[in-house]
Scaffold this motif. Structure first.
Motif, short mmCIF file in Angstrom:
data_model
loop_
_atom_site.label_atom_id
_atom_site.label_comp_id
_atom_site.label_asym_id
_atom_site.label_seq_id
_atom_site.Cartn_x
_atom_site.Cartn_y
_atom_site.Cartn_z
N MET A 110 0.86 -1.13 0.14
CA MET A 110 0.11 0.03 0.04
C MET A 110 0.84 1.18 0.00
O MET A 110 0.43 2.25 0.26
N ASN A 111 2.22 1.04 -0.36
CA ASN A 111 3.13 2.13 -0.06
C ASN A 111 3.87 2.44 -1.47
O ASN A 111 4.64 1.53 -1.90
N ASP A 112 3.84 3.46 -2.00
CA ASP A 112 4.37 3.66 -3.25
C ASP A 112 6.03 3.78 -3.16
O ASP A 112 6.77 4.04 -3.99
N GLY A 113 6.42 3.68 -1.83
CA GLY A 113 7.82 3.71 -1.43
C GLY A 113 8.69 2.41 -1.53
O GLY A 113 9.68 2.12 -1.20
N TYR A 114 7.81 1.40 -1.87
CA TYR A 114 8.12 -0.16 -2.13
C TYR A 114 8.15 -0.63 -3.40
O TYR A 114 7.04 -0.19 -4.21
N TYR A 115 8.97 -1.40 -4.01
CA TYR A 115 8.83 -1.98 -5.34
C TYR A 115 7.80 -3.24 -5.36
O TYR A 115 7.47 -3.64 -6.21
N ASN A 116 7.80 -3.90 -4.02
CA ASN A 116 6.96 -4.91 -3.78
C ASN A 116 5.38 -4.74 -4.26
O ASN A 116 4.70 -3.80 -4.00
N THR A 117 5.00 -5.82 -4.93
CA THR A 117 3.44 -5.64 -5.34
C THR A 117 2.65 -6.83 -5.04
O THR A 117 1.72 -6.81 -5.06
N ASN A 118 3.36 -7.70 -4.05
CA ASN A 118 2.51 -8.91 -3.54
C ASN A 118 3.16 -9.30 -2.08
O ASN A 118 4.40 -8.83 -1.99
N ILE A 119 2.42 -9.85 -1.24
CA ILE A 119 2.78 -10.43 -0.05
C ILE A 119 2.53 -11.99 -0.08
O ILE A 119 1.25 -12.35 -0.22
N GLY A 120 3.56 -12.88 -0.18
CA GLY A 120 3.14 -14.42 -0.10
C GLY A 120 2.40 -14.86 -1.38
O GLY A 120 1.99 -16.11 -1.47
N GLY A 121 2.48 -13.99 -2.52
CA GLY A 121 2.00 -14.58 -3.77
C GLY A 121 0.35 -14.68 -3.52
O GLY A 121 -0.36 -15.20 -4.47
N LYS A 122 -0.07 -14.05 -2.41
CA LYS A 122 -1.52 -14.14 -2.13
C LYS A 122 -2.23 -12.64 -2.20
O LYS A 122 -3.37 -12.50 -2.67
N PHE A 123 -1.35 -11.76 -1.58
CA PHE A 123 -2.13 -10.49 -1.55
C PHE A 123 -1.34 -9.55 -2.61
O PHE A 123 -0.33 -8.95 -2.52
#
Length: 135
Positions: A110-123
């Protein structure tokens, strides 16, 4: 660019008792970050014998699995990124837990300051603005 752990360049102990680590990679030009996990070992099954052989993974050269992160690394160079080990883990399950804990605690999807687009392949989040907009 080396991995650091507790403020110093990381050199694994011999023999290395750890399965892997949780890390953060930071883009030094814009502050954007990526949280992930990496195994120290690869286990390859021998087709003839059926036995698994344990060899060192590519962790020393690893820069994450995010396409956007890898694109930025290619464009501006590895010297513009800092790689830090947050946790050393003995077990695979410990790695999964700590990676997801760090991602949830930092609210990475939920933060534009991170490259991550998922958590655990579920969210997943594909468009952060949709979730952050107030009605």
């Amino acid at each position: 660019m080396d991995w650091t752990y507790n403020g110093t360049i990381f050199v694994p102990p011999e023999p290395n008792p750890y399965e892997g680590f949780i890390y953060i990679i930071e883009n030094l030009t814009n502050g954007k970050k990526y949280i992930g996990k990496k195994h120290f070992w690869s286990r390859i099954k021998n087709k003839k014998t059926g036995r698994r052989k344990k060899t060192e993974s590519d962790w020393r050269k690893y820069y994450g699995s995010s396409d956007d992160l890898l694109k930025d690394i290619k464009e501006i160079g590895v010297e513009q990124f800092k790689r830090t080990i947050l946790h050393l883990c003995i077990y695979k399950k410990q790695m999964t837990f700590l990676e997801q804990k760090e991602q949830w605690d930092r609210n990475v999807i939920m933060n534009d300051g991170y490259y991550n687009t998922n958590i655990g392949g579920k969210f997943f989040v594909t468009e952060r603005r949709l979730y952050l907009a107030k009605p």
